[in-house]
Design a protein around this motif. Structure first.
Motif, PDB file in Angstrom:
ATOM      1  N   ILE A  46     -21.051 -33.168 -10.029  1.00 40.58           N
ATOM      2  CA  ILE A  46     -20.809 -32.517 -11.312  1.00 40.58           C
ATOM      3  C   ILE A  46     -19.379 -31.992 -11.302  1.00 40.58           C
ATOM      4  CG2 ILE A  46     -23.152 -31.907 -12.012  1.00 40.58           C
ATOM      5  CD1 ILE A  46     -22.692 -29.110 -10.887  1.00 40.58           C
ATOM      6  N   TYR A  47     -18.803 -31.976 -12.473  1.00 40.98           N
ATOM      7  CA  TYR A  47     -17.479 -31.391 -12.657  1.00 40.98           C
ATOM      8  C   TYR A  47     -17.673 -30.064 -13.361  1.00 40.98           C
ATOM      9  CZ  TYR A  47     -12.882 -30.591 -14.790  1.00 40.98           C
ATOM     10  OH  TYR A  47     -11.706 -30.042 -15.196  1.00 40.98           O
ATOM     11  N   ASP A  48     -17.237 -28.983 -12.730  1.00 39.14           N
ATOM     12  CA  ASP A  48     -17.311 -27.650 -13.321  1.00 39.14           C
ATOM     13  C   ASP A  48     -15.939 -27.321 -13.889  1.00 39.14           C
ATOM     14  OD1 ASP A  48     -17.425 -24.961 -13.972  1.00 39.14           O
ATOM     15  OD2 ASP A  48     -18.432 -24.371 -12.125  1.00 39.14           O
ATOM     16  N   GLU A  49     -15.810 -27.503 -15.194  1.00 42.90           N
ATOM     17  CA  GLU A  49     -14.513 -27.305 -15.839  1.00 42.90           C
ATOM     18  C   GLU A  49     -14.053 -25.855 -15.747  1.00 42.90           C
ATOM     19  OE1 GLU A  49     -12.228 -29.074 -19.716  1.00 42.90           O
ATOM     20  OE2 GLU A  49     -14.377 -28.779 -19.855  1.00 42.90           O
ATOM     21  N   GLY A  50     -14.996 -24.920 -15.799  1.00 44.51           N
ATOM     22  CA  GLY A  50     -14.642 -23.501 -15.741  1.00 44.51           C
ATOM     23  C   GLY A  50     -13.928 -23.125 -14.451  1.00 44.51           C
ATOM     24  N   SER A  51     -14.404 -23.641 -13.325  1.00 47.99           N
ATOM     25  CA  SER A  51     -13.775 -23.343 -12.037  1.00 47.99           C
ATOM     26  C   SER A  51     -12.851 -24.464 -11.573  1.00 47.99           C
ATOM     27  CB  SER A  51     -14.851 -23.084 -10.976  1.00 47.99           C
ATOM     28  OG  SER A  51     -15.620 -24.261 -10.745  1.00 47.99           O
ATOM     29  N   ASN A  52     -12.751 -25.531 -12.376  1.00 51.49           N
ATOM     30  CA  ASN A  52     -11.928 -26.703 -12.057  1.00 51.49           C
ATOM     31  C   ASN A  52     -12.276 -27.248 -10.666  1.00 51.49           C
ATOM     32  OD1 ASN A  52      -9.986 -28.597 -12.952  1.00 51.49           O
ATOM     33  ND2 ASN A  52      -8.426 -27.613 -11.697  1.00 51.49           N
ATOM     34  N   THR A  53     -13.572 -27.476 -10.472  1.00 48.24           N
ATOM     35  CA  THR A  53     -14.052 -27.993  -9.188  1.00 48.24           C
ATOM     36  C   THR A  53     -15.014 -29.159  -9.411  1.00 48.24           C
ATOM     37  OG1 THR A  53     -15.907 -26.430  -9.121  1.00 48.24           O
ATOM     38  CG2 THR A  53     -13.876 -25.755  -8.009  1.00 48.24           C
ATOM     39  N   ILE A  54     -15.148 -29.955  -8.387  1.00 46.78           N
ATOM     40  CA  ILE A  54     -16.141 -31.020  -8.338  1.00 46.78           C
ATOM     41  C   ILE A  54     -17.125 -30.625  -7.248  1.00 46.78           C
ATOM     42  CG2 ILE A  54     -16.553 -33.446  -7.761  1.00 46.78           C
ATOM     43  CD1 ILE A  54     -13.692 -33.953  -8.853  1.00 46.78           C
ATOM     44  N   ILE A  55     -18.410 -30.732  -7.564  1.00 47.34           N
ATOM     45  CA  ILE A  55     -19.454 -30.313  -6.642  1.00 47.34           C
ATOM     46  C   ILE A  55     -20.359 -31.503  -6.355  1.00 47.34           C
ATOM     47  CG2 ILE A  55     -21.440 -28.782  -6.348  1.00 47.34           C
ATOM     48  CD1 ILE A  55     -19.878 -26.891  -8.384  1.00 47.34           C
ATOM     49  N   PHE A  56     -20.693 -31.682  -5.078  1.00 49.11           N
ATOM     50  CA  PHE A  56     -21.602 -32.745  -4.670  1.00 49.11           C
ATOM     51  C   PHE A  56     -22.379 -32.281  -3.455  1.00 49.11           C
ATOM     52  CE2 PHE A  56     -17.596 -33.467  -2.548  1.00 49.11           C
ATOM     53  CZ  PHE A  56     -17.930 -33.844  -1.264  1.00 49.11           C
ATOM     54  N   HIS A  57     -23.366 -33.074  -3.058  1.00 52.21           N
ATOM     55  CA  HIS A  57     -24.175 -32.695  -1.905  1.00 52.21           C
ATOM     56  C   HIS A  57     -24.176 -33.805  -0.875  1.00 52.21           C
ATOM     57  CE1 HIS A  57     -27.582 -35.383  -2.616  1.00 52.21           C
ATOM     58  NE2 HIS A  57     -27.475 -35.084  -3.906  1.00 52.21           N
ATOM     59  N   GLY A  58     -24.622 -33.471   0.307  1.00 48.35           N
ATOM     60  CA  GLY A  58     -24.728 -34.446   1.378  1.00 48.35           C
ATOM     61  C   GLY A  58     -25.545 -33.880   2.516  1.00 48.35           C
ATOM     62  N   ALA A  59     -25.574 -34.618   3.590  1.00 44.52           N
ATOM     63  CA  ALA A  59     -26.311 -34.183   4.772  1.00 44.52           C
ATOM     64  C   ALA A  59     -25.502 -33.138   5.539  1.00 44.52           C
ATOM     65  CB  ALA A  59     -26.603 -35.390   5.663  1.00 44.52           C
ATOM     66  N   ARG A  60     -26.181 -32.438   6.398  1.00 43.01           N
ATOM     67  CA  ARG A  60     -25.541 -31.431   7.244  1.00 43.01           C
ATOM     68  C   ARG A  60     -24.912 -32.034   8.500  1.00 43.01           C
ATOM     69  NH1 ARG A  60     -26.523 -26.199   5.703  1.00 43.01           N
ATOM     70  NH2 ARG A  60     -28.156 -25.935   4.158  1.00 43.01           N
ATOM     71  N   VAL A  61     -25.040 -33.339   8.660  1.00 39.45           N
ATOM     72  CA  VAL A  61     -24.407 -34.059   9.764  1.00 39.45           C
ATOM     73  C   VAL A  61     -23.912 -35.405   9.239  1.00 39.45           C
ATOM     74  CG1 VAL A  61     -25.853 -32.996  11.563  1.00 39.45           C
ATOM     75  CG2 VAL A  61     -26.580 -35.136  10.514  1.00 39.45           C
ATOM     76  N   GLY A  62     -22.920 -35.974   9.912  1.00 39.82           N
ATOM     77  CA  GLY A  62     -22.496 -37.319   9.544  1.00 39.82           C
ATOM     78  C   GLY A  62     -20.999 -37.458   9.366  1.00 39.82           C
ATOM     79  N   HIS A  63     -20.608 -38.687   9.063  1.00 40.69           N
ATOM     80  CA  HIS A  63     -19.201 -39.070   8.956  1.00 40.69           C
ATOM     81  C   HIS A  63     -18.469 -38.261   7.886  1.00 40.69           C
ATOM     82  CE1 HIS A  63     -16.292 -42.784   8.937  1.00 40.69           C
ATOM     83  NE2 HIS A  63     -15.648 -41.658   9.101  1.00 40.69           N
TER      84      HIS A  63
END
Length: 158
Positions: A46-63
């Motif tokens: 998601i793109y949060d225009e208010g904070s000008n950030t991109i947010i995503f998720h992933g695993a707690r381990v990995g490349h």
């Protein structure tokens, strides 16, 4: 610090670049990977225009996680808005490229809140979101890209 778009005639406005970033469902994250090789992977965000950030998720381990911990500088790209303007077989395509620094979201309460916001983009109901968070929420690491630079352009595929 960042290069300007070389062919100014193809550059789209910052508003158009932001709109493409807001509307797209998937993007490609590029990080500095192992042994000096780039590592690029598609992901939901998601793109949060208010904070000008991109947010995503992933695993707690990995490349991906290891690469971001080693170097927080990333590039994120989306493309779309394909339109036909002149010739029936030569579409125009827009793209947005973002450069920024990626950080882990360590506050678990905040992480679950932004995970829920991310899920709203992809899941049809709050009930399904609740089920997924109960099932897999504890295993999820949330990431946030603080955008430092954004550009957009439109090219004709001919």
């Amino acid at each position: 610090m960042f290069r300007p778009v070389r062919r100014k005639s193809r550059e789209i406005s910052l508003d158009a670049a932001r709109n493409l970033l807001k509307a797209s469902r998937r993007g490609v994250l590029a990080v500095n990977g192992d042994n000096g090789y780039p590592y690029a992977l598609p992901l939901n965000y998601i793109y949060d225009e208010g904070s000008n950030t991109i947010i995503f998720h992933g695993a707690r381990v990995g490349h991906k996680l290891d690469s971001i911990k080693a170097c927080d500088k990333v590039c994120f790209t989306v493309y779309g808005n394909e339109t036909i303007k002149e010739e029936a077989w030569a579409p125009y395509v827009q793209s947005t490229i973002v450069y920024g620094r990626c950080h882990l979201v360590d506050d678990q309460e905040r992480a679950m809140e932004i995970l829920r916001n991310l899920a709203r983009k992809y899941y049809p109901s709050e009930d399904i979101i609740d089920e997924e968070i109960v099932k897999a929420g504890k295993a999820v690491q949330m990431f946030q890209i603080e955008i430092e630079h954004m550009t957009g352009k439109e090219i004709k595929e001919k």
